[in-house]
Design a protein around this motif. Structure first.
Motif, mmCIF file in Angstrom:
data_model
loop_
_atom_site.group_PDB
_atom_site.id
_atom_site.type_symbol
_atom_site.label_atom_id
_atom_site.label_comp_id
_atom_site.label_asym_id
_atom_site.label_seq_id
_atom_site.Cartn_x
_atom_site.Cartn_y
_atom_site.Cartn_z
ATOM 1 N N LYS A 103 0.748 -1.283 0.406
ATOM 2 C CA LYS A 103 -0.311 0.321 -0.167
ATOM 3 C C LYS A 103 0.776 1.131 -0.119
ATOM 4 C CE LYS A 103 -4.080 -2.125 2.587
ATOM 5 N NZ LYS A 103 -4.848 -0.972 1.342
ATOM 6 N N ALA A 106 -1.136 4.234 -1.967
ATOM 7 C CA ALA A 106 -1.895 4.955 -1.159
ATOM 8 C C ALA A 106 -1.211 5.785 -0.102
ATOM 9 C CB ALA A 106 -2.911 3.464 -0.729
ATOM 10 N N VAL A 135 -5.597 4.073 4.433
ATOM 11 C CA VAL A 135 -5.993 3.674 3.507
ATOM 12 C C VAL A 135 -6.319 1.883 3.542
ATOM 13 C CG1 VAL A 135 -4.593 5.633 2.309
ATOM 14 C CG2 VAL A 135 -3.256 4.147 4.020
#
Length: 197
Positions: A103, A106, A135
């Motif tokens: 991630k 993000a 996120v």
């Protein structure tokens, strides 16, 4: 063969914020992988032999830089608000946890929006916790990583490797043996990626 853009940045850098606004789409457009590598700008400068003052200490330079930042924000139709502090080390370290969870993009996008889009105080741990949650990251695990010797050592290793590679500031984008410095070099980066396919 897909190319990789190694993006070196520090959350204290507003020009890295501007670069991040465009880099994910540029990477997708050119079929590249975008890798996120957090650094510490003051440390990078010293590692490169640059012992000069920070931009914030050079009054004529900061005046021009502030005007440029506003121009870029208008050009990108993006919010820009100076953060309440520049205590970004934990956020930089947190990127490595986000990378491990798949991630990174993000998290970096959300973190930059919080820090430079909204002007939050990155020194406030509750803001980091909120960003992680937003996120889809485990905020407790992220903060545990950031505050652990494992997290600190991993961040130190990433920074050391960056400086050995020649990283001297941010934003810096590396592709192959090419280096692009600054959000204003993204056109050159895109041309290189298109022409070197």
């Amino acid at each position: 063969m897909n190319k990789t853009i190694d993006f070196y940045f520090d959350f204290i850098s507003p020009f890295s914020y501007l670069a991040q606004l465009k880099l994910p789409d540029l990477a997708r457009k050119t079929g590249c992988t975008l890798e996120y590598w957090p650094i510490d700008i003051p440390e990078a400068k010293i590692a490169a032999g640059n012992y000069g003052p920070s931009n914030r200490e050079v009054v004529p330079k900061i005046k021009v830089m502030m005007a440029d930042l506003q121009r870029w924000a208008i050009k990108y139709a993006a919010p820009l608000k100076f953060p309440a502090s520049f205590a970004c080390a934990d956020w930089n370290c947190a990127v490595l946890y986000a990378r491990s969870q798949g991630k990174a993009e993000a998290f970096v996008t959300a973190a930059y929006h919080q820090i430079w889009g909204l002007g939050i105080d990155p020194g406030n741990a509750s803001e980091l916790r909120r960003c992680a949650h937003d996120v889809g990251l485990d905020a407790d695990a992220l903060l545990q990583f950031v505050n652990s010797s494992i997290g600190r050592n991993e961040f130190r290793k990433v920074r050391s490797q960056a400086y050995q590679r020649g990283v001297f500031g941010a934003p810096l984008m590396f592709v192959d043996e090419q280096i692009f410095w600054g959000n204003d070099r993204l056109d050159f980066l895109e041309s290189y990626l298109i022409n070197s396919r």
